[in-house]
Write an enzyme that holds these catalytic residues in place. Structure first.
Site, short mmCIF file in Angstrom:
data_model
loop_
_atom_site.label_atom_id
_atom_site.label_comp_id
_atom_site.label_asym_id
_atom_site.label_seq_id
_atom_site.Cartn_x
_atom_site.Cartn_y
_atom_site.Cartn_z
N ILE A 1 44.75 45.78 60.12
CA ILE A 1 43.10 45.98 60.56
C ILE A 1 42.29 46.39 59.37
O ILE A 1 41.23 46.53 58.94
CB ILE A 1 42.75 47.00 61.35
CG1 ILE A 1 43.07 46.11 62.62
CG2 ILE A 1 40.92 47.27 61.98
CD1 ILE A 1 43.89 46.83 63.91
N SER B 1 47.53 55.49 55.98
CA SER B 1 47.75 54.84 56.88
C SER B 1 47.80 53.33 57.15
O SER B 1 46.98 53.20 56.15
CB SER B 1 47.76 55.61 58.62
OG SER B 1 46.33 55.12 58.53
N VAL B 2 48.06 52.53 57.46
CA VAL B 2 48.01 51.23 57.30
C VAL B 2 48.09 51.20 58.98
O VAL B 2 49.04 51.46 60.10
CB VAL B 2 49.38 50.78 56.61
CG1 VAL B 2 48.74 48.92 57.05
CG2 VAL B 2 49.38 51.05 55.87
N VAL B 3 46.77 50.22 59.10
CA VAL B 3 46.48 49.86 61.01
C VAL B 3 46.52 48.47 60.89
O VAL B 3 46.05 47.44 60.66
CB VAL B 3 45.44 50.37 61.46
CG1 VAL B 3 45.44 49.95 62.55
CG2 VAL B 3 45.48 51.93 60.89
N LYS C 1 49.47 51.88 64.17
CA LYS C 1 48.96 52.56 62.98
C LYS C 1 50.36 52.94 62.06
O LYS C 1 51.73 54.24 63.33
CB LYS C 1 48.60 53.95 63.12
CG LYS C 1 48.07 54.62 62.31
CD LYS C 1 46.72 56.19 62.52
CE LYS C 1 46.47 56.68 61.28
NZ LYS C 1 44.78 57.43 62.28
N ASP D 1 38.27 66.09 60.65
CA ASP D 1 37.71 65.03 60.14
C ASP D 1 36.84 63.91 60.39
O ASP D 1 36.28 62.93 60.51
CB ASP D 1 39.17 63.93 59.47
CG ASP D 1 38.80 63.15 58.17
OD1 ASP D 1 37.60 63.09 57.49
OD2 ASP D 1 39.59 62.49 58.61
#
Ligand code: ADP
Ligand code: MG
Length: 513
Positions: A257, A263-265, A286, A402
């Site tokens: 996604i 991070s990579v989701v 995640k 954030d």
């Protein structure tokens, strides 16, 4: 093609095991279950034992096969192991072949090649380490210059220097140069250096071959890309993901996604519920990136977070990254308990956090920055966020840190908060500064978005924190915030304790005594 026997398998396994275990072979234990069981247990054990910085074991690194799928769950483990072992076998066979090739050829200028006898096709042996993005190779500075083409009229030059497109030597050289345009993996050798002149017939045959190899390679890559969803994760992470699928917790990992700096989701379909866990039909995975550069500038969030402080100093960087994942999990759980719309935690494994997916049918809910809301919805979203920020502060004892239109999703007619790995408690040495920054982002977004009721950042800060900072300009306001933070830190120095919270309405902060 040689196939491995059971003896080969256990021999290879034994060798693989020695490779991954720096302390040599542990004492042998009796094998009472199936080979596959033993091997997957062994794999898990080895991974546990293995020090974080040690090289990834060869047998596991080879696990690039199609394993992130829920099909054939009962046998996929055996299949993967078999593939890994076969690959290992093939690689060793090829290595031996190369040694023999070298021995025979020595320094001779004319060499023979065993290429055709190799088990691993050169295009297949792309370990993720040495893989080069094909886009990079388009601008390869070492590439020969583009060959000059003969213009349409069929000749260049003047008078007696005229050369036609049929000039054999020129044509031959040109053909040699044109080989440089074949796929980068297709090794053409130094034809130009050798002043090789290829006839049209030979060139055409080579071209044909290069194209079919290229197509084969593309097919292979396509298959791999789909099977592993994305090559953004390292083999260790893939193994973790594989285990999640193999255990039935996840059904399929469908794709990526988002790839952020940290991070990579991924999206996944949930699998079977366990005794104590209901798996949502769609999940977001995640994966916190285990490359450290991006995390360095985030130290300030976690280093001073007393919940993690003692552990921080003792940990190696890899483990610190796991703590980010852990922090996100804890923070999400707090939010969930307070009823704030956010992803629900499914499971945390090392640096991989599985949570419920906000969105539907693989389509993630849009970020607030990407969605166009009616003015009514915009106003509704604003009040919802104000409410959530208060809940987060008062009930969860957290500051998002954030918060912006990038980390709020619009789904089911309401706002969902995500990305809380960096969230801190308000008594964090910079907690109030982070809160002020959040307030600024939120205020600006809604003021620009035409919500007349939106408070400015200072008002919002007071409304969320319950503090009553009266400064009427940003500089003084921030100075007061910092003074409060310092007071808290001084208190820690003197009493070894933090203030439990900052109470509002102009009262001095409450001390936890
Ligand atoms: P990053 O630290 O990379 O910003 P985020 O947690 O914000 O990580 O996730 C990146 C993106 O992935 C988000 O902007 C969102 O589009 C998507 N995403 C993350 N978590 C979920 C989830 N639970 N459901 C749907 N999409 C998600
Ligand atoms: Mg984000």
């Amino acid at each position: 093609m040689p196939c491995f026997t059971m003896a080969d398998l256990s021999g290879l396994w034994e060798r693989g095991r020695k490779l991954c275990c720096p302390w040599g072979a542990p004492s042998t234990t009796s094998i009472s279950c199936s080979l596959a069981d033993v091997m997957s247990e062994q794999l898990a054990k080895e991974l546990q034992l293995e020090e974080e910085n040690a090289a990834f074991p060869e047998v596991v690194a080879a696990a690039e096969g199609p394993f992130i799928t829920g099909e054939n769950i009962d046998t996929s483990s055996d299949l993967m192991l078999a593939q890994m072992l076969q690959m290992e076998f093939d690689r060793e066979y090829d290595a031996q072949l190369r040694r023999e090739e070298k021995k025979i050829n020595g320094d001779s200028k004319v060499s023979i090649s065993f290429e055709n006898y190799r088990k691993v096709h050169p295009y297949d042996s792309d370990s993720s380490e040495d893989e080069v993005d094909w886009q990079d190779t388009r601008h390869d500075p070492y590439r020969a210059d583009k060959p000059t083409t003969t213009p349409r009229r069929g000749f260049i030059g003047k008078g007696k220097d005229i050369t036609t497109k049929h000039d054999e030597v020129v044509c031959g050289r040109k053909n040699t140069a044109r080989m440089e345009n074949f796929a980068p993996e297709f090794q053409v050798g130094d034809g130009i250096g050798m002043d090789l002149k290829l006839s049209n017939q030979v060139f055409n045959a080579l071209k044909q071959h290069a194209y079919s190899e290229e197509r084969r390679s593309a097919r292979l890559h396509e298959k791999k890309e789909h099977s592993t969803a994305e090559k953004a994760v390292d083999p260790k992470t893939r193994l973790l993901l594989y285990k999640m699928v193999n255990s039935g917790m996840l059904e399929t990992i469908t794709g990526c996604i988002s790839t952020g700096k940290e991070s990579v989701v991924f999206h996944a379909y949930g699998g079977n519920a366990t005794e104590d866990k209901v798996i949502p039909p769609e999940c977001a995975i995640k994966v916190f990136k285990t490359t450290l550069n991006e995390f360095k500038n985030r130290d300030k969030y976690i280093k001073d977070d007393y919940r993690f402080k003692d552990r921080f100093s003792k940990l190696n960087p890899r483990k610190i990254i796991r703590m980010w994942a852990e922090k996100e999990m804890h923070n999400l759980t707090r939010m969930q308990n307070a009823g704030i719309p956010c992803p629900q935690v499914v499971i945390l494994k090392k640096h991989v956090l599985v949570m419920s997916f906000i969105g539907q049918d693989q389509v993630p809910a849009p970020k607030l920055k990407d969605v166009t809301l009616s003015s009514e919805d915009m106003k509704k979203a604003y009040y919802q966020i104000l409410n959530m920020m208060q809940q987060l502060y008062r009930e969860c004892n957290l500051v998002h840190a954030d918060l912006s239109e990038y980390n709020m999703l619009w789904h089911d007619g309401k706002v969902w908060l995500i990305d809380v790995s960096q969230s801190v408690e308000p008594t964090h040495p910079h907690g109030l500064e982070f809160l002020f920054r959040d307030c600024r982002n939120v205020s600006q977004f809604f003021q620009k978005g035409g919500v007349a009721e939106a408070l400015n950042e200072r008002e919002l800060f007071n409304a969320v924190s319950g503090l009553n900072i009266t400064a009427d300009n940003e500089v003084d306001f921030q100075a007061e915030i910092e003074a409060l933070e310092k007071m808290n830190e001084d208190h820690v120095q003197n009493h070894g304790k933090k203030l439990s919270t900052f109470s509002g309405d102009g009262d001095p902060p409450i001390y936890d005594e």
